[in-house]
Motif scaffolding. Structure first.
Motif, mmCIF file in Angstrom:
data_model
loop_
_atom_site.group_PDB
_atom_site.id
_atom_site.type_symbol
_atom_site.label_atom_id
_atom_site.label_comp_id
_atom_site.label_asym_id
_atom_site.label_seq_id
_atom_site.Cartn_x
_atom_site.Cartn_y
_atom_site.Cartn_z
ATOM 1 N N CYS A 65 5.146 -4.909 -3.249
ATOM 2 C CA CYS A 65 4.833 -3.193 -3.376
ATOM 3 C C CYS A 65 3.311 -2.590 -2.721
ATOM 4 C CB CYS A 65 4.418 -3.020 -4.902
ATOM 5 S SG CYS A 65 6.124 -3.147 -5.840
ATOM 6 N N THR A 66 3.289 -2.763 -1.473
ATOM 7 C CA THR A 66 2.312 -2.686 -0.583
ATOM 8 C C THR A 66 1.766 -1.126 -0.850
ATOM 9 O OG1 THR A 66 3.595 -2.108 1.178
ATOM 10 C CG2 THR A 66 2.758 -4.315 1.115
ATOM 11 N N TRP B 82 -1.230 2.342 -10.936
ATOM 12 C CA TRP B 82 -1.565 2.621 -9.412
ATOM 13 C C TRP B 82 -1.854 3.948 -8.853
ATOM 14 C CZ3 TRP B 82 3.949 -0.244 -8.322
ATOM 15 C CH2 TRP B 82 3.830 -1.523 -8.640
ATOM 16 N N GLY C 178 3.478 -8.325 -4.527
ATOM 17 C CA GLY C 178 2.913 -8.612 -3.180
ATOM 18 C C GLY C 178 3.962 -7.589 -2.231
ATOM 19 N N ALA D 196 6.178 -1.647 6.294
ATOM 20 C CA ALA D 196 5.580 -2.791 5.612
ATOM 21 C C ALA D 196 4.136 -2.241 4.871
ATOM 22 C CB ALA D 196 5.308 -3.847 6.594
ATOM 23 N N ALA D 197 3.542 -1.351 5.170
ATOM 24 C CA ALA D 197 2.285 -1.054 4.657
ATOM 25 C C ALA D 197 2.529 -0.109 3.437
ATOM 26 C CB ALA D 197 1.329 -0.570 5.382
ATOM 27 N N SER D 198 3.733 0.493 3.351
ATOM 28 C CA SER D 198 4.065 1.498 2.378
ATOM 29 C C SER D 198 5.385 1.373 1.691
ATOM 30 C CB SER D 198 3.716 2.810 3.055
ATOM 31 O OG SER D 198 4.162 3.935 2.003
ATOM 32 N N GLN D 199 5.661 0.259 1.078
ATOM 33 C CA GLN D 199 6.823 -0.073 0.558
ATOM 34 C C GLN D 199 6.824 -0.400 -0.934
ATOM 35 O OE1 GLN D 199 7.993 -3.615 2.841
ATOM 36 N NE2 GLN D 199 7.076 -5.047 1.463
ATOM 37 N N GLU E 291 -4.293 -2.310 -2.845
ATOM 38 C CA GLU E 291 -4.771 -3.887 -2.894
ATOM 39 C C GLU E 291 -4.405 -4.491 -4.326
ATOM 40 O OE1 GLU E 291 -6.658 -5.481 -0.583
ATOM 41 O OE2 GLU E 291 -6.154 -3.717 0.631
ATOM 42 N N ARG E 292 -4.142 -5.712 -3.985
ATOM 43 C CA ARG E 292 -3.487 -6.335 -5.301
ATOM 44 C C ARG E 292 -4.634 -6.991 -6.210
ATOM 45 N NH1 ARG E 292 0.345 -11.219 -2.733
ATOM 46 N NH2 ARG E 292 0.915 -9.868 -0.880
#
Lengths: 473, 321
Positions: free
Chosen positions: B167-168, A349, B165, A323-326, B172-173
């Motif tokens: 794309c974790t 990014w 949201g 969940a933290a790297s998707q 940070e957003r």
């Protein structure tokens, strides 16, 4: 008399250094069902638009384009609208009105057709295409397949003699595509309308086509239909090194080891809405490529959003180890593109992804966009935007990749490029879930396939087994 | 409106329900008299229950009834008049007449809101556009496009936010302001891009072709519409005359008096009940002209003579359906 004729036509977009069409000559006889094939960016859309003066692109045109024997330079918008119909690729962007009946009447209203005649034409067109049951519906309520049929109806109702279609089925599932093509075929054979379809997946249309033309290097050449038959929809198989121990079987047997798992998930939009997902169980192992197939509107996109944690299930639960790297690629790449230039898009990014301009430059090279770094992303073709958005996601090296129709609008070469890229990403341990209608792509990249129906996953099998057992896919 | 429910006045041209509901709402606003207001409130409430359903009406009443109570209770503090003293709150006197006047005003507001809500359900955008004047032939297209734009932009805003949201891996957003700027910029670019393609789609179908536009109207104005319209106009005129009489004689202060003759309220009762009655009538199927038969009539002659020819399945079963 030819329905459409291009005589040594060259065309250069305003501001472009090289022509997109170079001495293209072709002739489509009246009553033909012609296919226009070529790679993304080969000039198919440009060629079709040049036959419709009111939407022809801005640039330098050399040579003569004739529609029904008359040079399009002398065709006024009224005569062009009456003689030549045009169906665009994106059914959403071409909808003008909010109801089906109004959308159908729109063109006739513009032509000043008297109301009595308008009623007759609309009624006949509805009968011909079977639209009557949803005649009073709002366009927003229609499925993707219905929208494209409506786009066809809106063009046919004006009774054109020539109908030009630009990638009309690229956003449809296989069943909706077959229905659409069957209607198009009837319009061609029963109404005598000349049909010209630009496509890079000609295989489903070969049964209907009477001739084909290929655009290569800006020039057009006739192609025997038999030659197109060998243009299989399947793309070259990209072998991978997926370890089945972590794959579908293992995930089914031991959900605790799955990278992502959904248990008895139910979801609906709004309290009174129908259940989009119901009793849905799904588990994908680490480093697995799972394809999710099913008809338009079966809930594939909703499932990806629920798995990503952006929608909360009404019942059931989702366990996501990554969940933290998707990362999620939505159906429209425009939901990801926010910068002024292509290179800025790839660099957005970079801090979180830990990469620099060198990696972004290499990605541009992979996309074939090395010369377009300073262009606005919206100036790229739809397929190139799709590739750019995917590359942007891959640069941050997510552990879980959720892709919604990643090959939509891509030609065969681009699909193969995407397949190779996904396989290499999978080999680095990324779990990939792909919602798609592209069975050729599924065969090339997926380790297993889940079929969605009635809100749930009906069957999950290894790819070869799935296609061997399938009656439809 | 509940899905699958027939649209009230669906068999009449839109001008008929538009006239009826506009007239009723206008008279309701002007007739500030307790009996008129109560009748209007009952009519509007029953109409709302029938066309919007219990749940939607109850959701509305959840804020409308407190509003009614607030106006009722607040009025004595703005208008301390009357003759029947109920209580004193500090230096202010609360009279029954003042409370009644406040309750009437509050009920009138609720009734008017209910009439508007019911009318919005019955007069869909399509039907309202059918009322646009003949010279404004582009108006339906403009309204149609504008009505699609807002839901489309909201839907896209949700997609953009959900995508970002999800794309974790991108880190940070950013702050709320940054997110708003990013989303609004994307939506603007997206819409502009779409508008280019939509403009092409419009031109490809003859927009700006130089011809004077004609208009496809889904509904046609028939003789029965004219008769219904004439009846409604007559009823509205009668109601206006009666309301003028009863409102002129009515006094809240110093004592409530001058209610007028009972028959003066009859036309008003019919008027406010009419929308609800029409929606009830529309729920029942048309009377079967061939009772006891499942066979289909053949041709106009057989309709007029009441003769029907058995279908193949009827013949096989000896005439039984």
């Amino acid at each position: 008399m030819s329905a459409l004729e291009f005589d040594r036509v060259s065309f250069t977009y305003a501001g472009a250094s090289s022509p997109v069409l170079l001495g293209a000559s072709l002739e489509v006889p009246e009553g033909a069902f012609a296919l226009l094939v070529g790679a993304t960016g080969s000039g198919k859309s440009t060629l079709l638009r040049l036959a419709k003066p009111e939407i022809s692109p801005v640039g330098d045109l050399v040579g003569d384009v004739r529609a029904l024997g008359e040079s399009v330079r002398t065709l006024d918008p009224l005569a062009s609208a009456r003689a030549v119909g045009y169906v665009f690729q994106n059914p959403d962007a071409q909808m003008v009105c909010d109801t089906v009946w109004h959308e159908m009447a729109f063109g006739l209203e513009n032509l000043g057709v008297p109301e009595r005649e308008m009623r007759r034409r609309v009624a006949e067109c509805c009968n011909f295409l079977g639209i009557e049951p949803w005649f009073r519906m709002r366009t927003a309520e229609l499925s993707g397949g219905q929208r494209q049929v409506l786009a066809l109806a809106s063009a046919l109702v004006m009774r054109p003699r020539v109908l030009l279609l630009d990638e009309p089925t690229s956003m449809l599932d296989p069943l909706a595509e077959k229905n659409f093509l069957a209607l198009l075929f009837r319009a061609n054979r029963e109404l005598g309308i000349t049909v010209v379809v630009a496509t890079h997946t000609p295989a489903p249309m070969l049964d209907y086509a009477t001739c084909a033309l290929a655009l290569e290097g800006g020039a057009a050449r006739g192609v025997p239909l038999a030659e197109l038959a060998s243009w299989s929809h399947d793309i070259a198989c990209v072998s991978g090194t997926f370890d089945p121990r972590f794959g579908a079987e293992s995930a089914r047997n031991s959900r605790s080891h799955a990278a992502i798992a959904a248990d008895d998930v139910w979801y609906r939009y709004g309290r009174d809405g129908r259940w989009v997902l119901r009793e849905l169980d799904l588990a994908a192992g680490e480093g697995e490529v799972r394809a999710i197939v099913g008809s338009n509107g079966c809930g594939k996109s909703t499932l990806l959003t629920v798995l990503a944690g952006m929608l909360r299930p009404a019942r059931g639960r989702v366990r996501n180890a990554a969940a933290a790297s998707q990362a999620l690629l939505p159906q429209s790449p425009k939901a990801l593109l926010s910068r002024e230039t292509v290179i800025d898009e790839l660099m957005e990014w970079s801090r979180a992804g830990g990469y620099g301009r060198a990696e972004a430059g290499a990605a541009l090279g992979r996309l074939g966009l090395a010369g377009a770094a300073e262009r606005h992303p919206y100036d790229l073709s739809g397929g190139q935007q799709q590739l750019l958005a995917l590359e942007k996601l891959l640069l941050v090296r997510p552990r879980l990749l959720l892709l919604d129709e990643p090959t939509k609008g891509l030609d065969r070469a681009a699909r193969e490029r995407v397949a190779r890229r996904l396989i290499s990403t999978r080999d680095e341990g990324t779990t990939i879930l792909v919602a798609t209608h592209d069975t050729g792509f599924v065969r090339a990249v997926a380790d297993s396939v889940s079929l969605m129906f009635d809100g749930g996953v009906t069957v999950t099998e290894p790819t070869d087994e799935f296609f061997a057992n399938s009656w439809l896919w | 409106m509940a899905p699958g429910r027939p649209i009230p006045f669906g068999s009449l041209h839109a001008v008929v329900p538009a006239t009826l509901l506009a007239g009723t709402t206008l008279l309701s606003m002007l007739a500030v008299q307790p009996v008129h207001v109560v009748l209007s409130l009952v009519g509007a409430l029953s109409f709302s229950l029938l066309v919007r359903g219990v749940r939607a009406t109850a959701r509305g009443l959840a804020w409308q009834l407190p509003l009614l109570a607030l106006v009722c209770l607040a009025n004595p503090f703005f208008s301390a008049s009357g003759s029947t003293l109920l209580l004193k709150v500090g230096p202010r006197s609360v009279y029954a007449e003042s409370l009644a006047c406040g309750a009437t005003m509050g009920a009138l507001m609720v009734a008017v809101v209910l009439w508007f809500e019911g009318a919005a359900t019955v007069l869909t955008q399509d039907r309202l556009l059918a009322l646009s004047p003949g010279r404004a032939r582009s108006l339906p297209v403009v309204v149609s496009m504008a009505s699609q734009l807002v839901p489309q932009m909201l839907g896209r805003a949700r997609t953009v936010r959900a995508t970002l949201g999800a794309c974790t891996a991108a880190g940070e957003r950013g702050g709320l302001r940054d997110q708003l700027v990013r989303t609004s910029t994307m939506l603007l670019s997206w819409s502009l891009e779409d508008s280019v393609e939509r403009a092409d789609a419009m031109r490809a179908r003859g927009w700006e072709s130089g011809m004077s536009r004609t208009c496809y109207r889904l509904e046609r104005f028939r003789g029965r519409d004219a008769a219904a319209l004439a009846g409604i106009a007559g009823l509205l005129a009668l109601c206006a005359a009666c309301a003028w009489t009863t409102c002129a004689s009515w006094r809240f202060y110093p004592t409530m008096s001058g209610i007028g003759p009972w028959w003066a309220y009859l036309p008003w009762t019919v008027l406010v009940a009419l929308p609800g009655l029409a929606s009830v009538v529309d729920r029942f199927p048309a009377v079967d002209r061939f009772p006891g038969s499942n066979c289909q009539p053949v041709g106009v002659d057989s309709l007029t003579r009441g003769i029907c020819q058995p279908r193949a399945d009827c013949q096989r079963n000896g005439g039984r359906p």
